[in-house]
Design a protein around this motif. Structure first.
Motif, PDB file in Angstrom:
ATOM      1  N   THR A  91      -7.521  12.525  -5.098  1.00  0.00           N
ATOM      2  CA  THR A  91      -6.289  11.869  -4.792  1.00  0.00           C
ATOM      3  C   THR A  91      -5.694  10.753  -5.740  1.00  0.00           C
ATOM      4  O   THR A  91      -4.510  10.984  -5.821  1.00  0.00           O
ATOM      5  CB  THR A  91      -6.663  11.013  -3.348  1.00  0.00           C
ATOM      6  N   GLU A  92      -6.489  10.434  -6.620  1.00  0.00           N
ATOM      7  CA  GLU A  92      -5.861   9.601  -7.442  1.00  0.00           C
ATOM      8  C   GLU A  92      -5.070  10.508  -8.532  1.00  0.00           C
ATOM      9  O   GLU A  92      -4.049   9.832  -8.935  1.00  0.00           O
ATOM     10  CB  GLU A  92      -6.924   8.808  -8.554  1.00  0.00           C
ATOM     11  N   SER A 105       2.221   1.661  -3.493  1.00  0.00           N
ATOM     12  CA  SER A 105       1.366   2.190  -4.373  1.00  0.00           C
ATOM     13  C   SER A 105       0.597   3.526  -4.341  1.00  0.00           C
ATOM     14  O   SER A 105       0.209   4.144  -5.277  1.00  0.00           O
ATOM     15  CB  SER A 105      -0.034   1.126  -4.392  1.00  0.00           C
ATOM     16  N   THR A 106       0.899   4.140  -2.888  1.00  0.00           N
ATOM     17  CA  THR A 106       0.432   5.267  -2.889  1.00  0.00           C
ATOM     18  C   THR A 106       1.551   6.361  -2.890  1.00  0.00           C
ATOM     19  O   THR A 106       1.428   7.466  -2.557  1.00  0.00           O
ATOM     20  CB  THR A 106      -0.357   5.749  -1.489  1.00  0.00           C
ATOM     21  N   THR A 115      -1.809  11.126  -6.712  1.00  0.00           N
ATOM     22  CA  THR A 115      -0.971  10.079  -6.719  1.00  0.00           C
ATOM     23  C   THR A 115      -0.179   9.531  -7.994  1.00  0.00           C
ATOM     24  O   THR A 115       0.775   9.376  -8.038  1.00  0.00           O
ATOM     25  CB  THR A 115      -1.834   8.912  -6.039  1.00  0.00           C
ATOM     26  N   GLU A 146       0.738  -1.167   0.163  1.00  0.00           N
ATOM     27  CA  GLU A 146       0.054   0.105  -0.046  1.00  0.00           C
ATOM     28  C   GLU A 146       0.781   1.185  -0.063  1.00  0.00           C
ATOM     29  O   GLU A 146       0.566   2.236  -0.667  1.00  0.00           O
ATOM     30  CB  GLU A 146      -0.943  -0.068   1.179  1.00  0.00           C
ATOM     31  N   LYS A 183      -5.590   6.706  -0.402  1.00  0.00           N
ATOM     32  CA  LYS A 183      -5.973   6.096  -1.685  1.00  0.00           C
ATOM     33  C   LYS A 183      -7.651   5.971  -1.449  1.00  0.00           C
ATOM     34  O   LYS A 183      -8.509   5.395  -0.713  1.00  0.00           O
ATOM     35  CB  LYS A 183      -5.754   4.524  -1.309  1.00  0.00           C
TER      36      LYS A 183
END
Length: 290
Positions: A53-54, A38-39, A57, A35, A47
């Motif tokens: 947020t996506e 990925s973030t 990121t 995690e 997330k």
């Protein structure tokens, strides 16, 4: 007279360095969770937290991946040059002197330009989706910062929450009984930001967004909270002696729970809106009473 350069014994130092580097990367990343990677080492709870947020990121991870690739290539070429063209024991005289190479000069000029342009256009696209988002809010909430607490106006429901200062004598821990901002999930939000006295900053780390709150320069934040949960917020601008006490919580709840909460504020008598009459007037008009 010195004899021409002669190559010495060939050793596979470049190969050894490559193996060492390949082994070091997994070791360095072994303490990181899936995690976290990925973030991009942003807060894990970010997330899927909001509609923005996506995008943040992806830009962050894409930038680091591109920079890592460029960095690995550059370091590999540096190390390879150090090993392949090092001075050997049986070398004599100066190495062959070379002038510039036009293809290499073009490569060194064009590559950074492509990278900078790529980052620029990617950043513009992300800004259009996030900081420049002006989607009309189904729910409008006004957040007023003050030394050292927060006021929340729920405009659609015409109710408010008035934040009170914590006990500034050390008897209450920072964040304990902090003001709580309620947000309905899956709803377009317009959060209007206003400062009552000095410069503050509205920051919810899990939302990956921060907005400075400057007296006389109100602004707003448009987003959708897409995941129910509790988050921590804080003032990110040094705003005085008790800046560390200026914390708040954020609860993203279902629409039904949001309506239930705002109704409880009305039942407590917190109807209407907290306006500018509670602002600190730093610049009174000429002739006004002090």
């Amino acid at each position: 007279m010195d004899s021409p350069n002669q190559s010495g014994l060939k050793r596979s130092w470049a190969k050894r360095l490559g193996i060492l580097g390949a082994a070091a990367v997994p070791v360095l990343l072994s303490g990181c969770t899936k995690e976290q990677v990925s973030t991009g080492f942003f807060p894990v709870e970010s997330k899927g937290a909001t509609s923005h947020t996506e995008a943040y990121t992806s830009l962050w991870n894409g930038g680091w991946i591109a920079l890592m690739i460029v960095g690995l290539i550059v370091w590999a070429l540096i190390l390879w040059s150090m090993v392949a063209y090092r001075r050997r024991k049986n070398d004599r005289g100066l190495p062959v002197q070379l002038r510039y190479s036009m293809p290499i000069e073009i490569l060194f000029t064009v590559t950074p330009v492509i990278l900078v342009l790529g980052f620029f256009f990617q950043s513009v696209q992300v800004m259009e989706k996030t900081t420049d988002d002006t989607t009309p809010g189904e729910q409008v909430i006004e957040v007023a910062a003050k030394q050292w607490a927060w006021d929340f106006n729920y405009v659609n429901q015409d109710v408010y929450f008035a934040g009170t200062q914590v006990h500034l004598d050390g008897s209450e821990k920072p964040g304990e009984n902090a003001p709580t901002l309620y947000l309905p999930v899956d709803t377009d939000l317009e959060i209007k930001l206003h400062s009552r006295d000095v410069i503050h900053s509205f920051w919810v780390p899990a939302f990956l967004e921060k907005r400075d709150m400057i007296p006389g320069h109100d602004q707003s934040l448009h987003l959708r909270a897409e995941k129910e949960g509790e988050y921590v917020g804080k003032c990110a601008e040094l705003c005085g002696e008790y800046h560390s006490e200026m914390l708040f919580n954020v609860k993203v709840v279902s629409k039904a729970d949001f309506e239930k909460y705002t109704k409880s504020l009305a039942d407590e008598g917190n109807t209407g809106q907290l306006g500018a009459e509670y602002d600190r007037n730093w610049y009174p008009k000429e002739g006004a009473e002090k």
